[in-house]
Design an enzyme around this catalytic site. Structure first.
Site, PDB file in Angstrom:
ATOM      1  N   SER A 262      -1.004  -1.169  -3.247  1.00 38.47           N
ATOM      2  CA  SER A 262      -0.181  -0.147  -2.223  1.00 38.47           C
ATOM      3  C   SER A 262       1.066  -0.798  -1.667  1.00 38.47           C
ATOM      4  O   SER A 262       2.028  -0.008  -1.242  1.00 38.47           O
ATOM      5  CB  SER A 262      -1.085   0.350  -1.096  1.00 38.47           C
ATOM      6  OG  SER A 262      -1.163  -0.654  -0.378  1.00 38.47           O
TER       7      SER A 262
ATOM      8  N   LYS B 142       0.332  -2.050   5.660  1.00 37.85           N
ATOM      9  CA  LYS B 142       1.458  -1.262   5.264  1.00 37.85           C
ATOM     10  C   LYS B 142       2.740  -1.593   6.060  1.00 37.85           C
ATOM     11  O   LYS B 142       2.834  -2.551   6.833  1.00 37.85           O
ATOM     12  CB  LYS B 142       1.162   0.233   5.765  1.00 37.85           C
ATOM     13  CG  LYS B 142       0.021   0.790   5.485  1.00 37.85           C
ATOM     14  CD  LYS B 142      -0.149   0.896   3.767  1.00 37.85           C
ATOM     15  CE  LYS B 142      -1.695   1.450   3.399  1.00 37.85           C
ATOM     16  NZ  LYS B 142      -1.742   1.560   1.750  1.00 37.85           N
TER      17      LYS B 142
END
Length: 265
Positions: free
Chosen positions: A59, A122
């Protein structure tokens, strides 16, 4: 002369006699103390200073690759229950000691309360009170479209053709490289206008078409007390596709030597 030598010999024997061998119980206790001190130092460093994390998913490509082992600085943002180990991370309370606010563009590890408190990593996109929206793959923060320019290189899109790398620059002047693998009209490339609630953050992965982040119900907003720390450097990196645990002879070829020590930007 003879008497002096005798006295010296006697003193020498006396000194040697003072250092008696340890008993089995004393040796065991000495080893136990060494182990306890080592464990205490390790736990102190892990809980309050730095913690290693492994990257299990793509990701955050191209910034972080599957198989990277990163160092997370736990000092910057202060301490909360997220700083502890399972099951202590499930303790009640939402406070944070010595709290400091992450900056837009920083790469952060947090506990995802919507996914059994698992560790996620993230990039910080929106701070409390910010508005965030994605339209046709372009990111807007507080109504301003973030600058995005193509860069050379091949994105790692897991077999999807036609991907593109971009350098994105946020409203604070922080830039980083992202990748779009399925164009600008995939399901994550459109969101409504979102206002980040107080005490929360909006996170996105750099692999924009393949990231469960604040654009999805799996994450949504990340509360301040769920922050673990800021990713700083890649300590080690190994390509799991090139070897398996039992294939010892392939280990040297699987190590990504060029990534070791790289700063996470």
């Amino acid at each position: 002369m003879t008497g002096t030598s005798s006295r010296s010999a006697g003193m020498k024997d006396e000194t040697l006699d003072e250092k008696k061998p340890m008993t089995a119980g004393e040796e065991a206790w000495d080893i136990a103390k060494t182990v306890l001190i080592a464990v205490a130092v390790t736990l102190f460093v892990r809980f309050f200073l730095f913690q290693p994390f492994n990257i299990p998913s793509g990701s955050m490509k191209p910034t972080l690759a599957v198989g990277d082992f990163i160092i997370v600085d736990k000092i910057d943002y202060g301490y909360s229950k997220a700083s502890l180990i399972y099951p202590l991370t499930r303790l009640p309370g939402e406070g944070r000691l010595f709290a400091d606010t992450p900056e837009r563009g920083e790469v952060v590890v947090f506990k995802n309360q919507n996914d059994r408190n698992r560790d996620y990593i993230k990039r910080v996109i929106g701070l409390p009170g910010d508005t965030v929206q994605v339209m046709h793959g372009r990111l807007y923060v507080n109504g301003q479209q973030l600058a995005r320019t193509p860069v050379e290189g091949e994105p790692d899109c897991d077999g999807y053709p036609g991907g593109q790398l971009y350098r994105e620059t946020n409203t604070d002047g922080v830039s980083y490289v992202i990748q779009e693998c399925r164009g600008d009209d995939y399901e994550y490339d459109r969101t409504p206008l979102i206002t980040v609630p107080d005490g929360n953050f909006f996170m996105m992965g750099d692999n924009r078409d393949n990231s469960l982040d604040s654009r999805t119900p799996t994450v949504r907003f990340v509360p301040e007390h769920q922050l673990v720390g800021r990713a700083t450097r890649i300590a080690f990196s190994v390509d799991g596709d090139k070897s398996r645990l039992w294939q010892v002879w392939k280990w040297p070829g699987a190590i990504r030597y060029g990534r070791i020590g790289d700063k996470v930007e």
